[in-house]
Design a protein around this motif. Structure first.
Motif, PDB file in Angstrom:
ATOM      1  N   SER A 191       0.810  -1.386   0.098  1.00 15.65           N
ATOM      2  CA  SER A 191       0.140   0.290   0.282  1.00 15.65           C
ATOM      3  C   SER A 191       0.968   1.528  -0.387  1.00 15.65           C
ATOM      4  O   SER A 191       0.763   2.412  -0.480  1.00 15.65           O
ATOM      5  N   SER A 192       1.504   1.224   0.847  1.00 16.43           N
ATOM      6  CA  SER A 192       2.750   2.618   0.786  1.00 16.43           C
ATOM      7  C   SER A 192       3.627   2.882  -0.817  1.00 16.43           C
ATOM      8  O   SER A 192       3.888   3.648  -1.136  1.00 16.43           O
ATOM      9  N   GLU A 193       3.655   1.397  -1.562  1.00 16.03           N
ATOM     10  CA  GLU A 193       4.472   1.811  -2.331  1.00 16.03           C
ATOM     11  C   GLU A 193       3.496   1.663  -3.658  1.00 16.03           C
ATOM     12  O   GLU A 193       3.978   2.684  -5.017  1.00 16.03           O
ATOM     13  N   LEU A 194       2.041   1.693  -3.014  1.00 18.37           N
ATOM     14  CA  LEU A 194       1.135   2.012  -4.256  1.00 18.37           C
ATOM     15  C   LEU A 194       1.271   3.805  -4.271  1.00 18.37           C
ATOM     16  O   LEU A 194       0.859   4.452  -5.281  1.00 18.37           O
ATOM     17  N   TYR A 203       3.914  -0.347  -6.489  1.00 16.25           N
ATOM     18  CA  TYR A 203       4.665   0.938  -7.793  1.00 16.25           C
ATOM     19  C   TYR A 203       4.064   0.705  -8.271  1.00 16.25           C
ATOM     20  O   TYR A 203       3.276   0.690  -9.346  1.00 16.25           O
ATOM     21  N   LEU A 204       5.313  -0.703  -9.633  1.00  9.09           N
ATOM     22  CA  LEU A 204       4.342  -1.223 -10.099  1.00  9.09           C
ATOM     23  C   LEU A 204       2.940  -1.802 -10.895  1.00  9.09           C
ATOM     24  O   LEU A 204       2.274  -1.154 -11.161  1.00  9.09           O
ATOM     25  N   LEU A 208       1.509   0.083 -14.016  1.00  7.49           N
ATOM     26  CA  LEU A 208       0.581  -0.296 -14.708  1.00  7.49           C
ATOM     27  C   LEU A 208      -0.960  -1.138 -14.919  1.00  7.49           C
ATOM     28  O   LEU A 208      -1.444  -0.430 -15.855  1.00  7.49           O
ATOM     29  N   GLY A 209      -1.332  -0.279 -13.875  1.00  2.00           N
ATOM     30  CA  GLY A 209      -2.504  -0.362 -13.894  1.00  2.00           C
ATOM     31  C   GLY A 209      -3.345   0.729 -13.903  1.00  2.00           C
ATOM     32  O   GLY A 209      -4.338   1.344 -15.422  1.00  2.00           O
ATOM     33  N   ASP A 210      -2.183   2.452 -14.376  1.00  2.00           N
ATOM     34  CA  ASP A 210      -2.829   3.188 -14.602  1.00  2.00           C
ATOM     35  C   ASP A 210      -2.384   3.786 -16.128  1.00  2.00           C
ATOM     36  O   ASP A 210      -2.721   4.537 -16.836  1.00  2.00           O
ATOM     37  N   GLN A 211      -1.487   2.522 -16.808  1.00  2.00           N
ATOM     38  CA  GLN A 211      -1.398   2.889 -18.229  1.00  2.00           C
ATOM     39  C   GLN A 211      -2.247   1.621 -18.770  1.00  2.00           C
ATOM     40  O   GLN A 211      -2.077   1.792 -20.213  1.00  2.00           O
TER      41      GLN A 211
END
Ligand code: ATP
Ligand code: MG
Lengths: 247, 266
Positions: A191-194, A203-204, A208-211
């Motif tokens: 969650s913190s990386e998100l 983060y990944l 990827l979700g945003d893309q």
């Protein structure tokens, strides 16, 4: 390993069902990409090295934060059980922090240590420290009076008793607490990386979700799930090893 | 400076004077476990302690062992107020108190380690006492893998191994079958005669008390007091001692004292 195969049969069935509902068009591929596509995307991420790069970053943060929490929390919990004054000072702090949702600390740690590894490690450390401390404390408190007396009458000094009796007495409970902390580590890490990071599996997933690359995003989610599963198995294995004397 | 072993430098090994003990648990009410107990034990004496359940026998051992603070009265060991627990006063706990995370061998070696003996000497001595209590072959077992009687024997070996001057034994043979119990009694007597230990031996078995002890202390129902001290004075060299009339008479005498107190508990 027929036993293991049977045990994980439901998992296999779930995977087949996943593939089936997508192929039959029961669920849109926009919502749930087919398992096959997910695995293919995962393979691509692995080949390009993105999976390992980010996986390594996450692993490092998780391991460092958890290790710090285990060492300091273990020492603190046992000290609380053994010295009244430590308990008097620390117990109110632990009680106050116990119900705090640890994810609320994400912005705080970022404010202190920025977007990099430091803030994640601090967050995991702070979050996991509490359950480990409580487990160590309860475990140490459960050490049997007569075992302490035994050690004393066999020539152990007071501090020696702490190491020889109280610590091993605390182990079963402590290891349980570490397992809880391990699960919490994954929650806090991802969650913190998100939310704020420039590397890591969380983060990944977010990237990827945003893309809109959903099959790859699902692949990373699966990868995280497997990492969590293996870490938990490893923890259980270690527990059984350390507590072999129990049965 | 060496002391001749035949000649003790103090008259009393253990001197319990007017000791009372109250338990004050955090929850529940306080319990007066012992009231004005006095007991004088000479060096190398073997004293048995009998009394109904809950009369404070274990409590008295814990006080002499230094595990509980002496709040009322005084306890002196060799003329000095009783101090923190240590290997001079070995104790066999009623519920064994073996370290569950250590094997039988490691349990028995624990005290020897603390004495600072060299490793080979530790091993040799531990093995000797493991053999003595008949646990050969179970050295690597953990307590959870042993029967009650085996645990008790392991605890016995662990305490005997440090060769304490004073032995405090809380129903040390309580979990043993008749056969093993009889063997252990013989071994204990042999050790006692050979090494000149002072022994306080708690038991519920009147025969056992008469067989082993020079004096039998009968305690009253709670709060525990000394009801009677009965000198035994039988010829222990007699292999048929148990079948003699004198033995039977002594057992009967003590039995009736104990029974009076046990009836009070009901
Ligand atoms: N930790 C404790 N807290 C409160 N009360 C206690 C505690 N330990 C013992 N007692 C009480 O003190 C009394 C004496 O207990 P103790 O264990 O010395 O008896 P005992 O003669 O050894 O009994 P038994 O033959 O059953 O072993 C009992 O009535 C018991 O309820
Ligand atoms: Mg008792």
């Amino acid at each position: 390993m027929p036993v293991a195969a049977v045990k994980y049969l439901p998992l296999l069935l779930l995977a087949l069902a996943w593939e089936a509902v997508v192929r039959l068009g029961l669920i849109s591929r926009e919502v749930l990409p087919s398992l096959f596509d997910v695995l293919k995307a995962g393979w691509g991420l692995a080949r390009e090295g993105e999976l390992w790069q980010n996986g390594w970053a996450s692993l490092y943060r998780g391991a460092a934060g958890l290790a710090l929490a285990v060492v300091l929390g273990g020492v603190l919990g046992i000290a609380m059980a053994w010295w009244r004054t430590v308990n008097v000072f620390v117990a109110p702090l632990v009680e106050a922090l116990y119900p705090l949702p640890k994810s609320a600390l994400i912005p705080v740690t970022v404010l202190w240590l920025g977007f990099g590894d430091g803030s994640k490690i601090l967050l995991i450390f702070l979050g996991c420290m509490i359950p480990v401390t409580v487990a160590a404390y309860n475990g140490a408190r459960s050490s049997e009076q007569h075992l302490i007396w035994s050690a004393r009458s066999l020539g152990a000094g007071r501090l020696r008793v702490l190491w020889d009796v109280v610590v091993p007495s605390a182990l079963p409970e402590l290891l349980n607490g570490i397992r809880t902390a391990l699960a919490l580590t994954f929650v806090l890490l991802v969650s913190s990386e998100l939310i704020v990071a420039r590397a890591g599996l969380g983060y990944l997933i977010g990237f990827l979700g945003d893309q809109g690359v959903y099959d790859a995003m699902f692949a990373v989610v699966l990868f995280v799930a497997f990492m969590g599963f293996f870490a938990d198995r490893l923890c259980l294995l270690l527990t059984h090893r350390v507590l072999a004397w129990r049965e | 400076m060496s002391m001749t072993s035949g000649d003790a430098p103090f008259k009393l090994q253990i001197d319990v004077r007017d000791v009372s003990h109250t338990y004050r648990p955090a929850r529940g009410h306080t319990v007066l476990a012992l009231e004005s107990v006095s007991l004088q034990i000479a060096p190398r004496e073997f004293v048995a302690l009998l009394g109904p359940s809950g009369c404070g026998k274990s409590t008295l051992l814990y006080l002499v062992g230094g595990f509980l603070p002496v709040e009322t009265g005084a306890i002196e060991i060799e003329g000095a107020p009783v101090g923190a627990p240590g290997p001079d006063r070995g104790i066999v706990f009623q519920h064994f108190a073996l370290f569950p995370w250590k094997t039988v061998r490691a349990n028995v070696r624990y005290g020897l380690e603390k004495m600072g003996l060299a490793r080979p000497e530790q091993e040799r001595r531990a093995q000797g006492y493991i053999d003595l209590v008949g646990l050969k072959g179970f050295e690597e077992s953990y307590p959870s893998q042993l029967s009650g009687g085996m645990k008790q024997r392991a605890a016995l070996a662990r305490t005997l191994a440090v060769e304490p001057k004073i032995l405090l034994m809380d129903e040390p043979f309580g979990a043993l079958d008749a056969q093993t119990r009889s063997l252990m009694q013989t071994e204990l007597l042999a050790i006692w005669q050979k090494t000149q230990k002072t022994v306080i031996f708690v038991t519920h078995d009147v025969q056992e008390a008469v067989l082993l002890a020079q004096r039998v202390v009968v305690m009253s129902a709670r709060p525990g007091r000394v009801k009677a001290v009965v000198p035994v004075g039988l010829d222990r060299a007699d292999p048929h001692l148990v079948r003699t009339a004198a033995f039977g008479a002594k057992v009967d005498e003590i039995w009736s004292l104990v029974r009076e107190e046990e009836l009070k508990v009901r």
